[in-house]
Design a protein around this motif. Sequence first.
Motif, PDB file in Angstrom:
ATOM      1  N   GLY A  60       0.822  -1.196   0.000  1.00 44.93           N
ATOM      2  CA  GLY A  60       0.000   0.000   0.000  1.00 44.93           C
ATOM      3  C   GLY A  60       0.867   1.262   0.000  1.00 44.93           C
ATOM      4  O   GLY A  60       1.999   1.258   0.488  1.00 44.93           O
ATOM      5  N   TYR A  99      -0.103   2.548   3.492  1.00 41.94           N
ATOM      6  CA  TYR A  99      -1.408   3.188   3.343  1.00 41.94           C
ATOM      7  C   TYR A  99      -1.790   3.897   4.645  1.00 41.94           C
ATOM      8  O   TYR A  99      -1.697   3.335   5.742  1.00 41.94           O
ATOM      9  CB  TYR A  99      -2.459   2.137   2.981  1.00 41.94           C
ATOM     10  N   LEU A 156      -4.898  -0.334   0.029  1.00 39.96           N
ATOM     11  CA  LEU A 156      -3.842  -0.255  -0.973  1.00 39.96           C
ATOM     12  C   LEU A 156      -3.387   1.174  -1.309  1.00 39.96           C
ATOM     13  O   LEU A 156      -2.195   1.432  -1.409  1.00 39.96           O
ATOM     14  CB  LEU A 156      -4.318  -0.934  -2.269  1.00 39.96           C
TER      15      LEU A 156
END
Length: 272
Positions: A60, A99, A156
């Motif tokens: 991510g 992320y 992601l």
Amino acid sequence: MATLLLLLSVVRAGADSTTSPPPVNMTTTLVNAGKFHTLVDLLQSTGLVDALTQKETESGITLFAPTDDAFSALPAGDLATLTQAQISSILEYHVLPSYFTLTALESISSPSVQTLASGKSGKSTLSISTSSDIVTLNTGVDTAQVLTTLIDQSPLLAVYVINAVLLPVEIFPATPGLSPLGAPALSPAVSPPSPTTSPVPVEAVPARAPFTSIPAPFFRPFSPPGINNPGNGPEIMPGSGAPGPSSGIGPLQVWKTFSVAALMVVTISFMF
């Protein structure tokens, strides 16, 4: 029974589609937004699009996306003097290697958040802080604020719009107004000559007539008669400096005449 199994399969498919949204194409989303043309051009010219896509699928990523206006606000020539490797490093500096939701960003209070440009060196870090629900990114050279969320696809990809280009101190000096490190030094601008005060015009003074001679005396000094100066010489006219007409009688003749007259008067007085 067959009908029940069919209903269960439909419900399960609907649940799967809810929990797993289709992947978002980051580049396409940036292009469609209409205000990230410079960022997209740089990502494509440096070949980072594929690298970010691969990183996205592994762990991510979080991308801070400067707008076209943010790039336009950079001093003229800053990017033109950089090498391709330096531009790639700047783009990686806008990416966190994991992320982060906006809530997670707001909870960060650290002077050294690792970026994709940090690598194993531990450099090229960001300072992230939040005040009054505004997330601020500080590079040590400049700052940028998170304006809005463009993409949030857990777990992601997250893309946040920022209002300035992040300038890493490893490439740009910490003193504003200077060229990027390693860039050719710009010649100092030649300052135009300072205007001089025009001289105040002075009224012209008429030139005096050149001195030629001293005015002649009103009367010529007495000089005894001589061979070359019979009598007492010619009379000098006042202020003219030129001899006037001669009377033929000088002071000596007057005195002689007076003496003769006086002698005659005395003689006559003795006769009577």
